[in-house]
Design an enzyme around this catalytic site. Sequence first.
Site, PDB file in Angstrom:
ATOM      1  N   HIS A 192      46.713 167.731 -35.986  1.00 12.35           N
ATOM      2  CA  HIS A 192      47.248 166.442 -35.522  1.00 12.35           C
ATOM      3  C   HIS A 192      46.578 165.277 -36.251  1.00 12.35           C
ATOM      4  O   HIS A 192      47.257 164.405 -36.809  1.00 12.35           O
ATOM      5  CB  HIS A 192      47.036 166.311 -34.015  1.00 12.35           C
ATOM      6  N   GLU A 193      45.257 165.252 -36.240  1.00  7.45           N
ATOM      7  CA  GLU A 193      44.559 164.133 -36.863  1.00  7.45           C
ATOM      8  C   GLU A 193      44.802 164.093 -38.363  1.00  7.45           C
ATOM      9  O   GLU A 193      44.866 163.017 -38.968  1.00  7.45           O
ATOM     10  CB  GLU A 193      43.061 164.194 -36.547  1.00  7.45           C
ATOM     11  N   HIS A 197      47.790 162.062 -39.188  1.00  9.18           N
ATOM     12  CA  HIS A 197      47.487 160.641 -39.368  1.00  9.18           C
ATOM     13  C   HIS A 197      46.923 160.396 -40.765  1.00  9.18           C
ATOM     14  O   HIS A 197      47.266 159.404 -41.426  1.00  9.18           O
ATOM     15  CB  HIS A 197      46.463 160.182 -38.331  1.00  9.18           C
ATOM     16  N   HIS A 239      49.541 160.213 -43.319  1.00 10.56           N
ATOM     17  CA  HIS A 239      50.277 158.948 -43.240  1.00 10.56           C
ATOM     18  C   HIS A 239      49.567 157.884 -44.075  1.00 10.56           C
ATOM     19  O   HIS A 239      50.217 157.054 -44.734  1.00 10.56           O
ATOM     20  CB  HIS A 239      50.381 158.515 -41.780  1.00 10.56           C
TER      21      HIS A 239
END
Length: 685
Positions: A471-472, A475, A478
Amino acid sequence: MTAFDERSALPYELPDYATITPEHYEPAILAGMAAQRAQVEAIAADPAPPTVENTLEALERSGGALGRALVAFENQLAADATPFLEDVEERLAPQLAAHRDAVLMHRALHARLEALERAEGTSLAPDAAWLLRRRLVDARRAGVALDDDAQAVLRELNARLTTLEAQFGRRLLAGANAASVLVTDESELDGLPEDAKDGARAAAQSRGRDGWLLEMQLPTHQNVVAALTDRDLRERVQRASESRGADGSEHDTRAVLLEIVRLRARRARLLGYPHHAAYVAEDSTAQTADAVAAMLARLTPPAVANARAEAAELEAALRADAGPDATLRASDWAFYAERVRKERYALDDALLRPYLELERVLHDGVFAAAHRLFGLSFAERDDLRGYHPDVRVFEVFDAPEPGEPDQGLGLFLADLYTRESKRGGAWMNTLVDQNHLLGQRPVVVNNLNIVKPPAGRPALLAWDEVITLFHEFGHALHGLLSDVRYPSQSGTEVPRDFVEYPSQVNEMWAWDPSVLESFAVHHATGEPMPREWVETLRASRQYGEGFATTEYLAAALLDQAWHRLAPEDVPASVDDVVGFEERALEQAGVAYAPVPPRYRTTYYNHVFGSGYSAAYYAYIWSEVLDADTVRWYEENGGLTRRNGETFRRSLLAKGGSQDPLASFRDLRGRDADIAPLLERRGLGA
């Protein structure tokens, strides 16, 4: 001169942590604010007609020294706080708020931006037009149109709020450390895996304690309770978790959070909004607080019904152990859920851990998926130093098209272990924003809170920690794959209810059979996780969704309840905090004792110490986009370079350079469909 006046000479402008000391931050930030104020005054007073170059881009270029100092300071404060740094934060918070107000409320600057819109609005490049629109909206929402007296009140509110938010985070970190549970009788740790016990022993030793220290994670749920057979110890851990911030000690957060709620409500009213939730929603993809409430209300009844059905099964297992009159408690849930899961799916989390070794998950899971999707590769740079000895620095290389030579893309910093000086949870920060205006490439950081094993021992993960790692890194992608002109539009500079979307999409690759089989390898024997275990793990994916959805929705609804209050309706006494919380959960239909909110009010750092106030709903709002995008990947062949490049170009590369929902439509060809989310969460049609 300060340590941040010039851009760093290190690769990718990585802050030079070998030379930066804590004493450098305050003077650099103060000097940076003064420098940017002078730059803004010069832009506003420019006698030439406003243009993109002399106004919009000049603003983007302003504040470089301040930005460099702030990102380094705020990252270190979150990940390696000291009393000195916390004192600096508390001194600077009101000054930084005043500085932001001075820029956003600058009437002459705002008039210049309005003139630019009138003169060139229809002829601007799309990214510049979006930037101009955002500048004007931000100024309006900051109070540029208020009269002098109202602006003075608003400045006071903002200054006080930043001070209080810093105080909340500081008390919460200290309170979490104080709430850690010390165990002196090893027999009470029955069921806890040996590597977890070793970590608890090391944690106790690091604080000069004898025994085993069970450190607090940020959410209500503590992972250790899933393994502990001692029901009394499970309850002790649960109570320690839920009592944080409400124990009457110097770490009590109730007075601080009540003042935060009251001042946010006053600010919203001053700016013309009925409450803080309406103020926040207007600047998001949701647009209205009513739209947020409607979605949460739609999801709550089926989620709670699912949780109650799950509870009935768990309570039956509990009563087989504790007698026919035993009642399921919150501290029992994870333990019996793990037992039922093991019986139903022949799956035991303790047996999975040896196959989920951190290095293997990182390299053969997280990095490998990014390579297959986007052509990225990673090389650890031992010659580059982070802000703490645990921080590892990786150079990221990019092959823009298959077969082309790799090119340096940026840096990825991994700070994965918990420590007393790090706030709980997991997060991503950006130290350098990708942008073409200044010719900068990205430097991003992922922080997790994995228990550090003793020297020479592997770090073995729970499955939830594997998901968090993916999940991290979503980021991080992104930020790394941003391809924009303006720094303020880089990567994750998107609304709160959109920013979680790419990170949630990246979780899907942890479940992908080819990826999972690559990283799920026994750390000692090298044997792959048995195929039937992999299949069973995937088959059990929806198990426990009633609990997971209900605890999340309870927290999101609690956030909304606090931030829909008018100033006069905020409880006056700290003794009323718990009562308000209970009533809010009851009225929302989500009060269910075995499933407490993911965060109770008094340790709700997302909304009282961070940037998610009235926006914790963002995770499930973003998940609508995420689930629909997972469906798109599945329809188009899954983990392929072609799909990765499409996702990259249509969405990740765009950052905040356009309406984020337009980016989604570029990918999907339509607006999002909620059906994939309902199916994933087992919530019906």
